[in-house]
Design an enzyme around this catalytic site. Structure first.
Site, PDB file in Angstrom:
ATOM      1  N   ASP A  23       0.816  -1.215   0.000  1.00  0.00           N
ATOM      2  CA  ASP A  23       0.000   0.000   0.000  1.00  0.00           C
ATOM      3  C   ASP A  23       0.850   1.265   0.000  1.00  0.00           C
ATOM      4  O   ASP A  23       0.358   2.347  -0.309  1.00  0.00           O
ATOM      5  CB  ASP A  23      -0.928   0.013   1.219  1.00  0.00           C
ATOM      6  N   GLY A  36     -11.043   3.447   6.604  1.00  0.00           N
ATOM      7  CA  GLY A  36      -9.766   4.128   6.487  1.00  0.00           C
ATOM      8  C   GLY A  36      -9.923   5.156   5.378  1.00  0.00           C
ATOM      9  O   GLY A  36     -10.559   4.873   4.365  1.00  0.00           O
ATOM     10  N   GLU A  90     -17.899   5.852  -2.684  1.00  0.00           N
ATOM     11  CA  GLU A  90     -18.743   5.275  -3.731  1.00  0.00           C
ATOM     12  C   GLU A  90     -20.224   5.297  -3.392  1.00  0.00           C
ATOM     13  O   GLU A  90     -21.065   5.438  -4.290  1.00  0.00           O
ATOM     14  CB  GLU A  90     -18.318   3.824  -3.994  1.00  0.00           C
ATOM     15  N   GLU A 123      -8.713  -2.933  -5.618  1.00  0.00           N
ATOM     16  CA  GLU A 123      -7.340  -3.213  -5.210  1.00  0.00           C
ATOM     17  C   GLU A 123      -6.916  -4.619  -5.597  1.00  0.00           C
ATOM     18  O   GLU A 123      -5.744  -4.844  -5.947  1.00  0.00           O
ATOM     19  CB  GLU A 123      -7.212  -3.011  -3.698  1.00  0.00           C
TER      20      GLU A 123
END
Length: 369
Positions: A145, A207, A326, A354
């Site tokens: 990440d 997050g 979203e 991801e």
């Protein structure tokens, strides 16, 4: 025979997985185990449009959960051969700036980074250890990440600290890089004119962070050395005066572990509202605390969008992604209202993917090898 890539995203009590064909990256299977260590539930589907299958089972730990996934693949595959397992690893430090094949030396280096991501790294590595034990014939690949932000100039990754501390790795790394790499990839494929410009990507979920992306490259981001800085999040505080932390330790006798619990688990939307970190629940609530938490969140996101714009000399496009980005239109609207003074900005909502980004990285690494 179809060479397959297994993509794992391991949490504290969950394991998300997807299986992709190595050639063409067709999604073959996707699912999630929740409640690992207790009453575990498995939900999965075959292919992007397959029917959902939901069942209860018992998985004592991550190794048992991964064993369930591998058994599931064995029972449902259509002549698949598992050639690689790609793992989402939250922190790669300054050493790991792209995906790598995991060796014992790499695994040891990743364990040394646990203090920088205490909520995530141990669970990521538990999934890695389980895969090495249960799928010994597959190549294990770590996807980071932090890697998308590895090219930041010192101006953007430095803290205003003495050089001896900066030289020991006390610096800003940034996170959500796999999500931002996917945004850059998606824009480059679907809207290349936007990709060539100045983009602020907003990964808003439990997050949350922002990333300034210019010409497909990360310039700046709101998270720092750990996944705690920047925006307020579901249960994480976001930016806070460091002096307030040392004050709480001295005035209230809090040790570092207690402060970690406060800053990581009791703050953010949950702490502000006194109700929940679930945005859907906050939007549905009539409690003044819920409205305050959402207003605070929208304000801070808007403020930090301006910060990211300064880092690039302007903003052309704002991309929302992540669970809140979203799905929570009222939150998006509140943010956009606060940045209207910036002028005409293209706005897009792009679903996070991801896992596909990890499959792309893993496939490229295998091809290079």
């Amino acid at each position: 025979m179809i060479d397959a890539l297994l993509i794992l995203n391991t949490g504290s009590s969950s394991l998300k997985f997807q299986v992709f064909a190595r050639d063409g990256l067709a999604m073959l299977m996707a699912g999630k185990l929740t409640g690992i260590g207790g009453d575990t539930r498995l939900a999965f589907r075959l292919g992007p449009a397959g029917a959902r299958d939901d069942s209860a089972l018992a998985c004592a730990d991550h190794e048992a959960a991964l064993a369930t996934v591998i058994d599931l693949i064995d029972r449902h595959d259509e002549d698949w051969r598992l050639v690689a397992v790609a793992h989402r690893i939250v922190h790669g430090g300054s050493r790991f700036t792209g995906p790598v094949v995991v060796t014992p030396q790499v695994a040891a280096a990743l364990e040394a980074l646990i203090p920088l991501a205490p909520l995530h790294q141990p669970h990521n590595l538990a999934g890695l250890a389980a895969a090495r034990a249960l799928a010994p014939g597959a190549v294990n690949i770590a996807c980071f990440d932090t890697a998308f932000h590895a090219g930041h100039e010192a101006l953007f990754h430095s803290f205003a600290l003495p050089a001896d501390l900066r030289d020991k790795g006390v610096r800003r790394y940034g996170f959500h890089g796999l999500s931002y790499a996917w945004i850059a990839t998606w824009l480059g494929r679907e809207e290349p004119d936007l990709a060539a410009g100045r983009v602020v990507a907003a990964h808003l979920g439990n997050g949350a962070s922002l990333c300034a992306i210019a010409g497909g490259r990360s310039i700046d981001t709101t998270m720092g050395m750990t996944a705690l800085d920047g925006l307020p999040m579901g249960t994480r505080v976001g930016a806070i005066d460091a002096g307030a932390v040392t004050y709480m330790m001295r005035a209230f006798g809090h040790d570092p572990d207690t402060m970690d619990a406060i800053l990581y688990e009791r703050s953010g939307l949950k702490g502000l509202s006194g109700i929940s970190n679930d945005v859907a629940a906050l939007l549905a609530s009539s409690d003044p605390g819920a409205a305050f938490a959402l207003d605070y969140f929208a304000l801070k996101v808007a403020q930090f969008i301006a910060v990211m714009a300064v880092s690039m000399g302007g903003i052309d496009t704002l991309v929302f992604t992540g669970g809140i980005g979203e799905n929570a239109a009222p939150v998006r609207d509140a943010i956009l209202e606060r940045i209207a003074f910036l002028g005409d900005i293209q706005v897009r909502v792009v679903p996070a993917d991801e896992e596909r980004m990890m499959a792309i990285q893993a496939g490229a690494l295998l091809g290079a090898a």
